[in-house]
Design a protein around this motif. Structure first.
Motif, mmCIF file in Angstrom:
data_model
loop_
_atom_site.group_PDB
_atom_site.id
_atom_site.type_symbol
_atom_site.label_atom_id
_atom_site.label_comp_id
_atom_site.label_asym_id
_atom_site.label_seq_id
_atom_site.Cartn_x
_atom_site.Cartn_y
_atom_site.Cartn_z
ATOM 1 N N GLY A 1 -50.072 -7.122 -32.877
ATOM 2 C CA GLY A 1 -49.318 -7.667 -31.749
ATOM 3 C C GLY A 1 -47.979 -8.241 -32.175
ATOM 4 O O GLY A 1 -47.026 -8.249 -31.398
ATOM 5 N N ALA A 2 -47.890 -8.708 -33.420
ATOM 6 C CA ALA A 2 -46.647 -9.353 -33.854
ATOM 7 C C ALA A 2 -45.665 -8.389 -34.506
ATOM 8 O O ALA A 2 -44.463 -8.568 -34.384
ATOM 9 N N ILE A 3 -46.170 -7.358 -35.225
ATOM 10 C CA ILE A 3 -45.214 -6.548 -35.999
ATOM 11 C C ILE A 3 -45.279 -5.046 -35.717
ATOM 12 O O ILE A 3 -44.702 -4.260 -36.465
ATOM 13 N N ALA A 4 -45.957 -4.628 -34.644
ATOM 14 C CA ALA A 4 -46.108 -3.185 -34.421
ATOM 15 C C ALA A 4 -44.763 -2.479 -34.294
ATOM 16 O O ALA A 4 -43.923 -2.877 -33.487
ATOM 17 N N SER A 5 -44.556 -1.445 -35.081
ATOM 18 C CA SER A 5 -43.373 -0.599 -34.958
ATOM 19 C C SER A 5 -43.773 0.586 -34.074
ATOM 20 O O SER A 5 -44.957 0.772 -33.800
ATOM 21 N N PRO A 6 -42.814 1.414 -33.638
ATOM 22 C CA PRO A 6 -43.187 2.569 -32.811
ATOM 23 C C PRO A 6 -44.211 3.474 -33.512
ATOM 24 O O PRO A 6 -45.144 3.960 -32.862
ATOM 25 N N GLU A 7 -44.059 3.673 -34.824
ATOM 26 C CA GLU A 7 -44.994 4.557 -35.541
ATOM 27 C C GLU A 7 -46.395 3.959 -35.525
ATOM 28 O O GLU A 7 -47.379 4.657 -35.254
ATOM 29 N N MET A 8 -46.476 2.652 -35.847
ATOM 30 C CA MET A 8 -47.786 2.003 -35.839
ATOM 31 C C MET A 8 -48.393 2.069 -34.447
ATOM 32 O O MET A 8 -49.603 2.272 -34.295
ATOM 33 N N SER A 9 -47.544 1.902 -33.432
ATOM 34 C CA SER A 9 -48.048 1.926 -32.059
ATOM 35 C C SER A 9 -48.712 3.265 -31.770
ATOM 36 O O SER A 9 -49.809 3.323 -31.215
ATOM 37 N N ARG A 10 -48.034 4.358 -32.166
ATOM 38 C CA ARG A 10 -48.604 5.682 -31.910
ATOM 39 C C ARG A 10 -49.910 5.860 -32.657
ATOM 40 O O ARG A 10 -50.880 6.381 -32.112
ATOM 41 N N ASP A 11 -49.918 5.409 -33.928
ATOM 42 C CA ASP A 11 -51.107 5.640 -34.748
ATOM 43 C C ASP A 11 -52.308 4.833 -34.272
ATOM 44 O O ASP A 11 -53.447 5.262 -34.436
ATOM 45 N N CYS B 1 -44.326 -1.485 -24.912
ATOM 46 C CA CYS B 1 -42.920 -1.880 -25.049
ATOM 47 C C CYS B 1 -42.236 -1.009 -26.095
ATOM 48 O O CYS B 1 -41.071 -0.639 -25.961
ATOM 49 N N ARG B 2 -42.979 -0.682 -27.167
ATOM 50 C CA ARG B 2 -42.395 0.129 -28.224
ATOM 51 C C ARG B 2 -42.360 1.611 -27.839
ATOM 52 O O ARG B 2 -41.402 2.295 -28.102
ATOM 53 N N VAL B 3 -43.451 2.090 -27.244
ATOM 54 C CA VAL B 3 -43.549 3.511 -26.895
ATOM 55 C C VAL B 3 -44.017 3.630 -25.440
ATOM 56 O O VAL B 3 -45.209 3.759 -25.163
ATOM 57 N N PRO B 4 -43.066 3.606 -24.488
ATOM 58 C CA PRO B 4 -43.443 3.566 -23.067
ATOM 59 C C PRO B 4 -44.330 4.742 -22.628
ATOM 60 O O PRO B 4 -45.145 4.575 -21.719
ATOM 61 N N GLU B 5 -44.204 5.908 -23.289
ATOM 62 C CA GLU B 5 -44.994 7.033 -22.785
ATOM 63 C C GLU B 5 -46.492 6.876 -23.033
ATOM 64 O O GLU B 5 -47.286 7.666 -22.544
ATOM 65 N N LEU B 6 -46.880 5.837 -23.804
ATOM 66 C CA LEU B 6 -48.309 5.613 -24.019
ATOM 67 C C LEU B 6 -48.948 4.831 -22.872
ATOM 68 O O LEU B 6 -50.150 4.558 -22.880
ATOM 69 N N MET B 7 -48.131 4.495 -21.888
ATOM 70 C CA MET B 7 -48.591 3.607 -20.822
ATOM 71 C C MET B 7 -49.805 4.150 -20.069
ATOM 72 O O MET B 7 -50.778 3.436 -19.838
ATOM 73 N N GLU B 8 -49.740 5.429 -19.705
ATOM 74 C CA GLU B 8 -50.813 6.081 -18.931
ATOM 75 C C GLU B 8 -52.193 5.804 -19.517
ATOM 76 O O GLU B 8 -53.154 5.564 -18.796
ATOM 77 N N MET B 9 -52.209 5.831 -20.830
ATOM 78 C CA MET B 9 -53.462 5.698 -21.562
ATOM 79 C C MET B 9 -54.218 4.408 -21.219
ATOM 80 O O MET B 9 -55.445 4.373 -21.203
#
Lengths: 882, 161
Positions: free
Chosen positions: A150-160, A189-197
């Motif tokens: 929650g504190a340090i997620a980057s876009p890559e971490m978010s996807r993974d 917030c980092r990767v908006p297209e993951l919202m649907e999930m």
């Protein structure tokens, strides 16, 4: 037997190992390090302790010591907080995270949150550890991983890790679910297209009992709605659920777990109110559903403590943002009104800030709290005073200007220096816009100049001077008032002296002739000027004003000319080069060129252009106020045709005089033409008028197009900076740049027809299309001549003044049907002496070749009184479009 | 969303920093320095809020320690004061009338507490009881591990910080 021996041997071995471990000098403990560092007496000593410890920690890291790793990383984190580099600990944090022990993980994750930056390689490693720990069977290990994510997620971490988080969002454990919800928020917030999930999992979050899950669930939904209109539409249906949750919160009795000073879970209440605001914004149905609950919260919340006010504040914001009933809006503004009376400065500050946000939407409701807001001008807290001041200026209108200005002037007088400049500028703007009459306007500006002391910005000085210069009828009054100020003036306040000396220099005759309802003896005047000119407190600029003013007085006084000459010639040896030059040049006008002094020092023509209207033209005015103003009077008079009558030998001597001022000359011309073009650009009422005009010809949205065209040069001729554009504008206007200086008093004071006009008839004669007289009423005649190049028509407009009066502020506006583009270049001037005329170029592009019609609006001041007329020109020669 | 939280002393010494938005170290240091000096220069009768860049800064002094939070434009500054107060209450319960020294010598515990109250800059638990329960359970886990270590290393608790 052997097995016993084996056991004994093992025990001895283990004992040795343990002995080895503890025999070694142990690394010092965290608390001992902190003590050492704190006992360091100097920064150098502290650095020495830290460096020694860092060296030791590096060494253990290199030796892959796993036993003390946790302690060493903890020490490193403390050192990091003191500002020392600690990034060599990053890998050690990852090793701690990978350890199976909870203690190691706890420090490891803490270190990761503090030390990790966006470095890709480290992130990849931590992603694997996070994945493992998110699947741990211990909830607190999962909790640590979620917290870190929650504190340090980057876009890559978010996807993974999005999938893991989605799974945990459906966990049966509330401790995990609430943290997973915040992680989901971070991920979208980092990767908006993951919202649907996350959409399916959010539904159940609102049917929770656990407040942790509720608050994070509401926060997650809020973010989804904020990001995507689809989500916003989707979640409209949860409005009743939210209303129910909020209702339960405020209706439920005391629950010790969530109570904060008598308020039930304010954190959750505020989050729900915020989400309601987003859902209700612009939606009458949703707004209708939440009206009642908002009213309930607004009336039932205890307002004696900060926590209740936090909720009320959020409620007010929601009420103002959604389509709420008018009664509710008044209630909301009244809450803010109550806030203003609160003893807590934070609440007063929030109230003013919020009122400032809503004042444009509900001005009348805010007006009701005007007196309270005015009280806030006297608040002890500077930021509250600042807000109150801004709000006061937003509340000023034609009805309350007198009372508001009175309070603001009192405020201005006592205000901190940092307020004075902006406050006085705003006072000038407000007075400009709403002053009930000219006398009041002048009085107010003088009070502003007086109250702001030395913090008066240049634009205020020039605005005041300009207003007085424009208002013929009030000049006697103004000069009398200024004399009163000047005769008791303290020499340290420059702006007032500048305004006073300028005006007395120009209109001193009114002062002496008794028009000004004060009696002044010439010698008194001279005494004051002497005081100013020799005072050590007066600035050079002020002395420049005073010296020129005194010089002007030499043409207005009768007895004291000798003493003026004495004072002026004394400046011939002044240390300041500018004053010295003025002293010498002016002295010449008493001796060799004495016969020219009268005509040279004639009264300045009234200023043209807008007074300080916008921030934009501030620079222009500053430019004009200092030296150019004074130079202008001299220069323009010198070049005026009147002087051509004098002998050539003399004009050579004059050229010498001019030599020093040449740069000032071009400056002056530029700055005046700039302010002229801004006149049109910055006056909204003008644009509105044009729109009105257009309305008559065509109704439709496209009508605004020609308006913008009017103020700009054709795109091809547009240089980069807008200011430069205006400068060029002035030049493009006419064939010869010198003539184009619109305010050059050549046209105004001379009374003869300036040379510029003689050029146009020549041009016109060449044209084969016959010209027309477009307008001939009220003593103003408009003649048009045409040139045609395919679809482009160039119209040469000549306006001539047959009124027999001085015409000033002449403005010609035009509108054409919407298929035609219209561009108006700057006029050669805005003032016409009797029988004089001015010219303006109009370019019309008629690509569809439709019959040309033009709706026009004219306005001018004839001897100071306004005249306005409009009409339509339909007698254009048909050759223009056939 | 809260962007960061800083704890610092009246002397301007940083005692805790929590960042929820990624910044290079240099930027963090600059922000910290700037805010500490701005806030320390403010007089006590001023409000607890200041506008700073595009953020709102909310701060409050508890004894010798300043708690300073940066929040976004749409956030509620009055409620942020309550979040700060809640954090102080939790520390107070945990340490037993907390003082600056407790936070200096047990800074990691202060971080752990904050992480139970907030995740990613959002409040995730509004019940004091639940926060303290979670902290106590995790401390217990650590103690159990420490006891195991002590048995292994002949009474030495090597995991003690």
């Amino acid at each position: 037997m052997s097995s016993i021996k084996q056991v004994i041997n093992d025990a001895v071995e283990k004992g040795k190992e343990v002995y080895e471990k503890v025999r070694q000098p142990n690394p010092i403990r965290l608390r001992d390090l902190i003590r050492q560092i704190r006992s360091a007496k100097t920064a150098a000593e502290e650095r020495a302790v830290v460096n020694r410890e860092c060296a030791y920690i590096r060494l253990t890291f290199r030796e892959e010591d796993s036993v003390w790793r946790c302690r060493n990383v903890a020490k490193l984190l403390y050192i990091h907080m003191l500002g020392y580099p600690a990034h060599f600990g990053q890998m050690e944090c990852l090793k701690l995270i990978a350890s199976p022990r909870f203690t190691d993980k706890r420090i490891g994750y803490l270190g990761a949150m503090l030390l990790l930056d966006e470095r890709q390689d480290v992130h990849l490693l931590i992603t694997n550890s996070l994945k493992n720990d998110l699947n741990s069977s211990t909830q607190f290990v999962q909790g640590l991983a979620l917290c870190t994510l929650g504190a340090i997620a980057s876009p890559e971490m978010s996807r993974d890790l999005a999938g893991e988080v989605e799974r945990l969002l459906k966990s049966s454990n509330a401790y995990i679910r609430k943290k997973a919800a915040v992680c989901a928020l971070r991920i979208i917030c980092r990767v908006p297209e993951l919202m649907e999930m996350y959409l399916p999992a959010t539904r159940s979050l609102l049917s929770e009992k656990n407040h942790g899950v509720l608050i994070t669930g509401v926060t997650l939904i809020t973010e989804m709605c904020r990001q995507s209109p689809d989500m916003l539409a989707h979640f409209k249906k949860i409005v009743p659920n939210l209303v129910r949750i909020l209702k339960n919160l405020i209706m439920a009795g005391y629950s010790p777990e969530h109570d904060v000073q008598g308020v039930s879970d304010p954190f959750l209440q505020v989050k729900i109110l915020k989400l309601l605001r987003i859902l209700g914004c612009g939606d009458s149905e949703a707004s209708e559903t939440m009206n009642d609950i908002l009213a309930q919260v607004a009336t039932n919340t205890e307002s004696s403590k900060n926590v209740g006010n936090a909720i009320l504040y959020e409620t007010v914001l929601s009420i103002m943002d959604i389509k709420s009933e008018s009664g509710l809006r008044v209630l909301a503004i009244n809450i803010l009104g109550r806030f203003l009376l609160n003893a807590d400065k934070n609440i007063r500050y929030v109230a003013l800030n919020t009122l400032l946000r809503v004042v444009h939407a509900d001005n009348s409701a805010v007006q009701r709290h005007r007196s309270t807001i005015l009280e806030c001008l006297k608040d002890a807290d500077i930021s509250i005073r600042r807000r109150a001041m801004e709000l006061c200026f937003a509340l000023i209108n034609g009805n309350n200007i007198r009372t508001m200005m009175k309070e603001l002037l009192t405020f201005l007088e006592k205000a901190e220096p940092e307020f004075k400049a902006s406050c006085s500028s705003k006072c000038v703007l407000a007075a400009e816009k709403y002053s009930p009459n000219v006398r009041w306007h002048i009085d107010t500006l003088l009070k502003v100049v007086e109250a702001a002391g030395n913090h008066v910005p240049d634009d205020v000085v020039s605005s005041t001077i300009q207003l007085i210069s424009e208002t013929r009828t009030e000049q006697a009054y103004a000069v009398g008032e200024l004399w009163r100020h000047l005769s008791i003036a303290q020499m340290e306040y420059q702006p007032m002296i500048q305004v006073a000396t300028w005006c007395i220099g120009e209109f001193g005759d009114l002062l002496l002739s008794g028009h000004a309802d004060v009696t002044v003896v010439e010698s008194e005047l001279i005494d004051i000027y002497q005081k100013i000119l020799w005072s050590s407190q007066c600035s050079i600029t002020t002395k420049e004003y005073a010296l020129t003013s005194l010089m002007k007085l030499s043409a207005r006084l009768t007895h004291e000319i000798g003493s003026i000459q004495q004072v002026v010639s004394a400046f011939g040896s002044h240390l300041n080069i500018e004053l010295q030059q003025r002293g010498i040049e002016y002295s010449q006008l008493f001796t060799r060129h004495n016969h020219m002094r009268g005509p040279l020092l004639e009264r300045m023509p009234p200023f043209e252009g807008t007074r300080a209207g916008t921030e934009q033209d501030k620079a222009t005015i500053t430019n004009g106020v200092d030296t150019p103003l004074d130079n202008e009077s001299l220069l323009n008079d010198l070049t005026s045709p009147n002087n051509n009558a004098h002998e050539t030998s003399e004009s050579n001597a004059l050229l010498d005089l001019l030599g020093g001022m040449e740069p000032g000359d071009s400056d002056t011309i530029k700055s005046t033409s700039t302010s002229i073009s801004l006149t049109v650009a910055s006056t909204p009422s003008v644009n509105a008028d044009i729109l009105d005009l257009l309305g008559g010809l065509d109704s439709g949205p496209a009508a605004s197009v020609p308006t913008t065209n009017m103020n700009e040069a054709p795109p091809t001729q547009l240089p980069n900076s807008s200011n430069a554009a205006y400068l060029l504008d002035g030049l493009l206007n006419n064939s010869t740049p010198i003539i184009s200086s619109p305010s050059s008093p050549v046209t105004n004071s001379a009374g003869t027809i300036p040379t510029s006009n003689s050029i146009y008839p020549l041009v016109l004669q060449k044209s084969s299309i016959p010209g027309i007289t477009a307008y001939d009423k009220n003593g103003i005649r408009l003649d048009m001549a045409f040139e045609l190049q395919e679809t482009l028509i160039t119209i040469n407009l000549i306006a001539s003044n047959n009124t027999g009066a001085q015409v000033t502020d002449f403005l010609f506006q035009a509108a054409v049907p919407k298929s035609i583009q219209l561009q108006m270049l700057n006029p050669s001037g805005t003032n016409m002496a009797p029988t004089a005329s001015l010219t303006q170029l109009i370019k019309v592009n008629n690509p569809n070749k439709v019959p040309l019609r033009m709706r026009i609006k004219l306005s001018w001041l004839a001897n100071g009184s306004p005249v306005q007329d409009q009409g339509e020109i339909s007698n254009f020669p048909s050759a223009l479009w056939q | 969303m809260m962007q960061f939280m800083l704890l610092f002393s009246r002397q301007g010494k940083l005692r805790l920093q929590k960042w929820y938005e990624a910044h290079p170290d240099k930027v963090k240091k600059k922000i910290t320095r700037e805010l500490i000096s701005t806030i320390l220069a403010r007089k006590p009768k001023m409000s607890s809020f200041l506008e700073w860049k595009d953020l709102k800064i909310v701060y409050k002094r508890y004894a010798s320690l300043y708690f300073c939070c940066a929040i976004e434009q749409q956030d509620n500054e009055l409620l942020t004061l309550e979040v700060i107060h809640r954090y102080v209450e939790l520390l107070d319960k945990y340490f037993g009338s907390v003082c600056e020294l407790d936070i200096i010598f047990n800074f990691e515990k202060a971080y752990f507490m904050l992480d139970e109250l907030m995740v990613g800059g959002e409040v995730c638990e509004t019940s004091k009881k639940n926060v303290l329960k979670a902290i106590a359970a995790q401390d217990l886990l650590q103690e159990e591990e420490a006891e195991d270590d002590a048995m292994y290393y002949g009474g030495y608790n090597i995991r003690m910080l």
